[in-house]
Structures are given as structure tokens and as C-alpha cells.
Scaffold this motif. Sequence first.
Motif, PDB file in Angstrom:
ATOM      1  N   ILE A   2       5.620 -13.362 -19.354  1.00  0.00           N
ATOM      2  CA  ILE A   2       4.657 -13.065 -18.303  1.00  0.00           C
ATOM      3  C   ILE A   2       4.042 -11.490 -18.615  1.00  0.00           C
ATOM      4  CG2 ILE A   2       4.462 -12.046 -15.710  1.00  0.00           C
ATOM      5  CD1 ILE A   2       5.594 -14.961 -16.035  1.00  0.00           C
ATOM      6  N   VAL A   3       2.740 -11.272 -18.541  1.00  0.00           N
ATOM      7  CA  VAL A   3       2.198 -10.140 -18.875  1.00  0.00           C
ATOM      8  C   VAL A   3       2.036  -9.330 -17.586  1.00  0.00           C
ATOM      9  CG1 VAL A   3       0.200  -9.050 -19.658  1.00  0.00           C
ATOM     10  CG2 VAL A   3       0.952 -11.300 -20.477  1.00  0.00           C
ATOM     11  N   GLY A   4       2.575  -8.198 -17.486  1.00  0.00           N
ATOM     12  CA  GLY A   4       2.639  -7.347 -16.289  1.00  0.00           C
ATOM     13  C   GLY A   4       3.425  -6.080 -16.389  1.00  0.00           C
ATOM     14  N   ARG A   5       3.453  -5.326 -15.081  1.00  0.00           N
ATOM     15  CA  ARG A   5       4.279  -4.096 -15.016  1.00  0.00           C
ATOM     16  C   ARG A   5       5.554  -4.470 -14.750  1.00  0.00           C
ATOM     17  NH1 ARG A   5       1.145  -1.082 -10.695  1.00  0.00           N
ATOM     18  NH2 ARG A   5       2.669   0.865 -10.867  1.00  0.00           N
ATOM     19  N   PHE A  52       8.401  -8.664 -12.336  1.00  0.00           N
ATOM     20  CA  PHE A  52       7.092  -8.515 -13.230  1.00  0.00           C
ATOM     21  C   PHE A  52       5.956  -8.600 -12.057  1.00  0.00           C
ATOM     22  CE2 PHE A  52       9.714 -10.781 -16.380  1.00  0.00           C
ATOM     23  CZ  PHE A  52      10.015  -9.611 -17.240  1.00  0.00           C
ATOM     24  N   THR A  80       1.749  -8.797 -12.021  1.00  0.00           N
ATOM     25  CA  THR A  80       0.662  -9.117 -12.971  1.00  0.00           C
ATOM     26  C   THR A  80      -0.672  -8.294 -12.398  1.00  0.00           C
ATOM     27  OG1 THR A  80      -0.126 -10.956 -11.615  1.00  0.00           O
ATOM     28  CG2 THR A  80       1.597 -11.542 -13.393  1.00  0.00           C
ATOM     29  N   LYS A  81      -1.593  -8.343 -13.042  1.00  0.00           N
ATOM     30  CA  LYS A  81      -2.796  -7.631 -12.900  1.00  0.00           C
ATOM     31  C   LYS A  81      -3.354  -8.309 -11.677  1.00  0.00           C
ATOM     32  CE  LYS A  81      -5.088  -5.657 -16.560  1.00  0.00           C
ATOM     33  NZ  LYS A  81      -5.345  -5.731 -17.911  1.00  0.00           N
ATOM     34  N   ASN A  82      -3.260  -9.371 -11.363  1.00  0.00           N
ATOM     35  CA  ASN A  82      -3.846  -9.907 -10.172  1.00  0.00           C
ATOM     36  C   ASN A  82      -2.942 -10.240  -8.961  1.00  0.00           C
ATOM     37  OD1 ASN A  82      -2.377 -12.212 -11.141  1.00  0.00           O
ATOM     38  ND2 ASN A  82      -4.437 -13.208 -11.952  1.00  0.00           N
ATOM     39  N   LYS A 126       0.490 -10.814  -8.640  1.00  0.00           N
ATOM     40  CA  LYS A 126       1.643 -11.890  -8.468  1.00  0.00           C
ATOM     41  C   LYS A 126       2.717 -11.189  -8.973  1.00  0.00           C
ATOM     42  CE  LYS A 126       2.898 -16.428  -9.150  1.00  0.00           C
ATOM     43  NZ  LYS A 126       2.978 -17.770  -9.173  1.00  0.00           N
ATOM     44  N   TYR A 182       6.606 -11.641  -9.817  1.00  0.00           N
ATOM     45  CA  TYR A 182       7.816 -12.891 -10.468  1.00  0.00           C
ATOM     46  C   TYR A 182       9.091 -11.861 -10.439  1.00  0.00           C
ATOM     47  CZ  TYR A 182       4.054 -15.703 -12.444  1.00  0.00           C
ATOM     48  OH  TYR A 182       2.943 -16.373 -12.819  1.00  0.00           O
TER      49      TYR A 182
END
Length: 367
Positions: free
Chosen positions: A225-228, A305, A307-309, A311, A313
Motif C-alpha cells: 500500500i502506498v500511503g502515510r 496506512f 492513501t492519497k485519496n 482510503k 487500511y
Amino acid sequence: MTKIKLGLIFGGRSGEHEVSLISARSIFDAIDKNKYNVSLIGIDKKGSWHLGEANNFWINPEDQKKVKLNLKNAPEITAVNKNEKVYLIDLKNGKNLSQIDVFFPITHGTFGEDGCLQGFLELLGAAYVGPGVLGSAVGMDKDFMKRIFREKGIATADYFALTKGETDKKKISKIIKTLGFPIFVKPANLGSSVGISKAKNGKGLKMAIDLAFQYDTKIILEEAIVGREIECSVLGNEKPIASQPGEIKLSSEFYSYAAKYIDGNASQPIPKAELPKKEMEQIQNLAIAVFKALGCEGMGRVDFFLTKNGKIYANEINTLPGFTAISMYPKMFAESGISYPKLLDKLVQLGLERKERNDKLKRDFAI
Ligand SMILES: Nc1ncnc2c1ncn2[C@@H]1O[C@H](COP(=O)(O)OP(=O)(O)O)[C@@H](O)[C@H]1O
Ligand SMILES: [Mg+2]
């Protein structure tokens, strides 16, 4: 006021032995000595229990890389239940060393955080801080934890669990097709990012699988997952509360063992994440949902996590999270207005309340 007799348990047979020593030292330093009579119970790396003295139990208490238990003059002990009271007993001569009203295990990782120690404390009939047997065990097993997330409709990265006999080429190809690279490979039951790799191709995946199997008989392969990385602390039994969320800012590829403990520049923990109010509340609500879904009580740090939009997780829960003076669990509550010593009071209270509640349950069925 009679003092509460508290047994602080730390160390243990886990890769997180040293962190646990530091967590325990911070707890001992901060706890109100007017309220608590603290017995220091250090479990050595072979699993033996020792009762130590504060002034000489820790060697290098300021340095996580060098910290050790000093076992000289720290008698080997065990805990027993006699007439519904719990005592620490000197193994050499069977003498009672102290009575314990409530244990505070701050034993991170294998055997200490996975339900094993909690099972022993239940058998003793002891009150203790943190989740019980089931919450601890499910919180440690990333496969079972994620099955529960799925069942409760809590978003989590897609994954497959594998045991050693299940790594045939056909199966792995199917997993690669479904998840796509990169793939995170993790031992199912561990922590501190030990044995975790981010595989970017077939060769890397094979190496990652071999590495993870060195640490566990079951592993998981997980979609990246790409995210903070956002974390949130939870506190309570039946009606848990969530802290202000925090964030781990990374300048490394992921929050690896090295980024956690070796390279001080690779990660920056921020106890108060910059988040719009709506997302902050969503994360707090989700943290409580995760905590409840996994059957946890006492405490837990839930990691996400984002994500940019927008979401969210759920990644995992840590049921006995790091508890040093700079650890995220207490820091996030400090940001939320609950100071470190106050947090300790609440956790002990929750442990005592749970025992009192559970003791009222009927154990037999008499007609
Ligand atoms: N699915 C994923 N997508 C992106 N990063 C991940 C994923 N899983 C793990 N990571 C990275 O690896 C770190 C450790 O993984 P985690 O599942 O939290 O294991 P541990 O229990 O050892 O902390 C995470 O903090 C994150 O940086
Ligand atoms: Mg983690």
C-alpha cells in the motif's frame, strides 16, 4: 492508603528483549511510588524469572543497544497462587518474596505479547495490564488478525498466508498475479519488522519467502500500500477510547528493523499527525473498531496506512506497544491530555477492574 503491589514484568525470550527493558525502566521511573509498591521481575533471555532491585537491575539503562539485565543478586523466582493470592517465590528455598495485586507485563513480542504469558497469568488467577489471551494471540498472528478485519469489513491490504508445504510454483505465480509487485513478505507471528522484506521481482520474492520462513512456520504475502503511516493508541475495557493519532514519517523505503532501531534518521515519529478533522475521527473510530474486533482490552496501538485519496487500511495492532518515554503509545495519549503517569494509573485500574468483573462470572452450574 495501602499501596497497590505491582509486579512489573519485562525482558523475555523475544527479539524485543532490549526494548522491553527500556520500556520497563521508563515505567518504573514514572510510576507514583506513593501509590505503588513495585516488584521488578526481569525474564532473562533463556526464560528464567528474576526479582531485582531498581538500583542495580539494569546495566546501561539509557542505551537500547547495550542495555542488559544484571542477574547478580537477583534471585530466580516464580509466581504461585496460594489461597487465591499471588506470591513471588524464591526458587532456591521456596520462601515468599512478595505478594502481587496486579502484574504489568511490558514484554514485547514472542511469548510476552502473544497470549503465552497472559495464559500463565490467567492460570495464576492474577490481575494484569493489557489484553487477555485471545486478543493477544489474535493480535500477534497477522493471518488471523486480517481474517477478522475481513469478516468485520475493516479495510486491510490483500494477502495470502502460506505454510512451508504450500510454496509450489503454481501457487506463487497465482499470488503474484493477484497482488502484483512489490509484495511485502512477513513472518505471521513476529514484530519489529524482523524477517520482513519488500520483494520487487520473482527472485526477490523467493529470497523474501526463505527469510520469513526462518522466523515462523507460517508467513504472509501482502499487497503493498502506498500511503502515510498513521498510528492511534487505544485504552479501555468495554468502552475503549482512542488518542489523537500520530504519524511515522519515513525517509527509508519502509519502516524496517533498521529504520526502527538502528538508523536514527530513517524514521521520525510524530505524536500528533497533521490530519483534517474528518480523517482524524475516522481513524480514531477505526482504531476502536479494530481493538474491539480483535477482542482486546486494556491497551493497544493500532497502525494504519492512509492513501492519497483518503482510503484507510488497518495494518496491525500492537497489544503491548513500546512504552519508553519517547514511544508513540504514551506520547499520543500525552498529546490527548493523559500524561504518562496518569496513563499508568488507568492501565493498572483497567487490569484490576477486568479481574473483578471476570471473578463475578459463574464457573460452575449448580442446580
Ligand atoms: N502492505 C504494506 N504496504 C506498505 N508497507 C508495508 C506493508 N506491510 C508492511 N509495510 C511496512 O513494513 C513495516 C512493518 O510491517 P508490520 O506489518 O507493521 O510488521 P511489524 O509487526 O513487524 O511491525 C510497516 O510499518 C510498513 O512500513
Ligand atoms: Mg508494525
